[in-house]
Motif scaffolding. Sequence first.
Motif, PDB file in Angstrom:
ATOM      1  N   ARG B  41       0.591  -4.844   2.803  1.00 53.84           N
ATOM      2  CA  ARG B  41       0.482  -5.163   4.226  1.00 53.84           C
ATOM      3  C   ARG B  41      -0.889  -4.746   4.763  1.00 53.84           C
ATOM      4  O   ARG B  41      -1.605  -5.517   5.377  1.00 53.84           O
ATOM      5  N   GLN B  42      -1.268  -3.510   4.457  1.00 58.33           N
ATOM      6  CA  GLN B  42      -2.505  -2.974   5.015  1.00 58.33           C
ATOM      7  C   GLN B  42      -3.749  -3.647   4.420  1.00 58.33           C
ATOM      8  O   GLN B  42      -4.684  -3.988   5.138  1.00 58.33           O
ATOM      9  N   ALA B  90      -8.410  -6.808  -4.570  1.00 59.91           N
ATOM     10  CA  ALA B  90      -7.779  -5.496  -4.709  1.00 59.91           C
ATOM     11  C   ALA B  90      -6.282  -5.595  -4.399  1.00 59.91           C
ATOM     12  O   ALA B  90      -5.455  -4.996  -5.087  1.00 59.91           O
ATOM     13  N   ALA B  91      -5.929  -6.402  -3.391  1.00 60.68           N
ATOM     14  CA  ALA B  91      -4.506  -6.564  -3.045  1.00 60.68           C
ATOM     15  C   ALA B  91      -3.772  -7.305  -4.165  1.00 60.68           C
ATOM     16  O   ALA B  91      -2.602  -7.041  -4.435  1.00 60.68           O
ATOM     17  N   ALA B 110       1.503 -12.217   8.736  1.00 57.34           N
ATOM     18  CA  ALA B 110       0.550 -11.120   8.527  1.00 57.34           C
ATOM     19  C   ALA B 110      -0.370 -11.054   9.734  1.00 57.34           C
ATOM     20  O   ALA B 110      -0.700 -12.073  10.340  1.00 57.34           O
ATOM     21  N   LYS B 111      -0.768  -9.851  10.074  1.00 55.55           N
ATOM     22  CA  LYS B 111      -1.668  -9.682  11.214  1.00 55.55           C
ATOM     23  C   LYS B 111      -3.107  -9.546  10.711  1.00 55.55           C
ATOM     24  O   LYS B 111      -3.360  -9.368   9.516  1.00 55.55           O
ATOM     25  N   TYR B 112      -4.019  -9.597  11.642  1.00 51.40           N
ATOM     26  CA  TYR B 112      -5.406  -9.209  11.380  1.00 51.40           C
ATOM     27  C   TYR B 112      -5.824  -8.398  12.596  1.00 51.40           C
ATOM     28  O   TYR B 112      -5.102  -8.373  13.602  1.00 51.40           O
ATOM     29  N   SER B 113      -6.968  -7.761  12.514  1.00 52.70           N
ATOM     30  CA  SER B 113      -7.373  -6.880  13.593  1.00 52.70           C
ATOM     31  C   SER B 113      -7.450  -7.646  14.921  1.00 52.70           C
ATOM     32  O   SER B 113      -8.133  -8.668  15.030  1.00 52.70           O
ATOM     33  N   TYR B 152      -8.226   0.174  -3.792  1.00 58.93           N
ATOM     34  CA  TYR B 152      -8.530   0.118  -2.356  1.00 58.93           C
ATOM     35  C   TYR B 152      -9.650   1.117  -2.025  1.00 58.93           C
ATOM     36  O   TYR B 152     -10.611   0.789  -1.336  1.00 58.93           O
ATOM     37  N   ALA B 153      -9.516   2.322  -2.553  1.00 56.67           N
ATOM     38  CA  ALA B 153     -10.513   3.360  -2.279  1.00 56.67           C
ATOM     39  C   ALA B 153     -11.892   2.917  -2.763  1.00 56.67           C
ATOM     40  O   ALA B 153     -12.889   3.055  -2.053  1.00 56.67           O
ATOM     41  N   ARG B 154     -11.932   2.337  -3.945  1.00 55.34           N
ATOM     42  CA  ARG B 154     -13.235   1.910  -4.498  1.00 55.34           C
ATOM     43  C   ARG B 154     -13.820   0.744  -3.703  1.00 55.34           C
ATOM     44  O   ARG B 154     -15.023   0.692  -3.456  1.00 55.34           O
TER      45      ARG B 154
END
Lengths: 252, 321
Positions: B41-42, B90-91, B110-113, B152-154
């Motif tokens: 989701r994120q 990455a997702a 799904a949302k976006y900012s 995600y971190a990378r």
Amino acid sequence: MTENEMHFEYLLRLGDNCAILGQRLAEWCGKAPVLEEELALMNVGLDLIGQARLLLDHAGKVEGAGRDEDKLAFFRDTQEWRNLLLIEQPNGDFAKTMARQMFFDCFQYLQFEALLDSSDKTLSEIAAKSLKEITYHRRHSTNWVIRLGDGTEESHEKMQAAIDELWGFVPEMFDMDEVEDAMVAAGIGADVNALRPRWDEMINSILEEATLKRPEDTWSVRGSRVGKHSEHLGFLLAEMQFLPRAYPDAKW
Amino acid sequence: MTVIDNTNDQLEQAFQSKVDAELKIEPKDWMPDGYRKTLVRQMSQHAHSEVVGMLPEGNWLTRAPSLKRKAILMAKIQDEGGHGLYLYSAAETLGVSRDEMYEQLHTGKAKYSSIFNYPTLNWADIGAIGWLVDGAAITNQIALCRCSYGPYARAMVKVCKEESFHQRQGYEIMINMANGTKEQKEMAQDAINRWWWPSLMMFGPHDKNSDHSSQSMKWKIKRTSNDELRQRFVDATVPQAKFLGLEVPDDKLAWNEEKQSYDWGEIDWDEFRNVVAGNGLCNRERLQTRRDAHEGGKWVRDAALAYAEKQKKRAAEKHAA
């Protein structure tokens, strides 16, 4: 025209092609058929704007009237622009954008390759830098023309229609006139007329691989060299030039 | 049944101790379903934000006031598309395809900012987006560089480097505008007036109202709370606005000597909820532009697939012959 005026005019022809095509590609932002292509179109557009900046900056210096790249880009009206008619044609669908791009990329590749030997040092340096970028542009547009031509029935039809629609804009690229002749004679410019056979070879081989037909030479249009453009350029400039013209004292 | 439950419990315990020990979770590692879902989701929301975020800036690309500004903006937009690409990739390591994520975006699941549902109305908005919106995004993303999920971190490390470059470019536009003509100053003030509060909303609801926060903190997907990040952003940004000579549109804004940070007013949470719910000025338009691009590009993607298929067949035939 003095030789210096012709030199200036010649550089405008080169730089204006890049500025207007870069602007056209910017119009694709957010609308490309796939995300990877969003990046590619912005990348090619960015290269072209970069080339326009170098060429127009140089043109301004050759002219010697104190006009910089932005004065030239934002404060000339349609009749003062020297880009090819092909370049200013609207994007249309993705096939048309790729047809326009391929015609120009192949042309610009040959033209800039010839300009490597220009006696105008700055110009030959710009050509050398740009040629690396154009090599990629040409591969990108050529690959799409082949994929679309030899893809589905629908894409084949669209690709053929795009080639047919723009074919009459091709001859203008190879026209010589007083300015082109003088620049070739001075060792500054490239003899574009002499580039036509190699351009034809490139295009024929691409069209063949793409299973597309080379159109008959039944029509051609001209006029950009003397500032006679299509109706499309005025709208493009109105949008592009709006801010600096509305606020001429502002520095951005 | 008990055996399976036990195994799951053990797996979950092992997972949590790995997270607690600050070790990264990698795609092939076992992870709880909720962890996977939260990340999908994120991360997809983040990827969608990058791609939808190209639109308000693209709105000024053809009208950038100098060739240099046009080139910088084009490069920025290209970077954002690139961020979208690595975030989708990455997702995808979590077992969701890019097509599925698009489908969720296009159907509104799904949302976006929400920030990208506000319009860009003058050139200073492009500066304000770089300065405030990318600034808020970086504040969030720096925390995410330490997220427990490795891919995600990378991705965030690379994204942050480019974003901080964008933020400086945005601020540089603001410097020019704020020190420019009377009209340019007005544009700059108008831009901060419109973008300030939506930028603060980017950090999400107050901690006490945030649905996903506590579990995400435990899983170390989220490392710092919404309110704490928002405060960091305010403290860093107010002096920058002062330097520009621009007024922050908040009459409650004041330096608090005791806590060594700013006090400030309250976000209009009705507006926040309204825009998140899809009712901002540009929500419908942004989504429609994305849908049109996707649907309008289908014939191109189909052609590329058909061509690749043909090439594969040709190569096989050649090989056989």
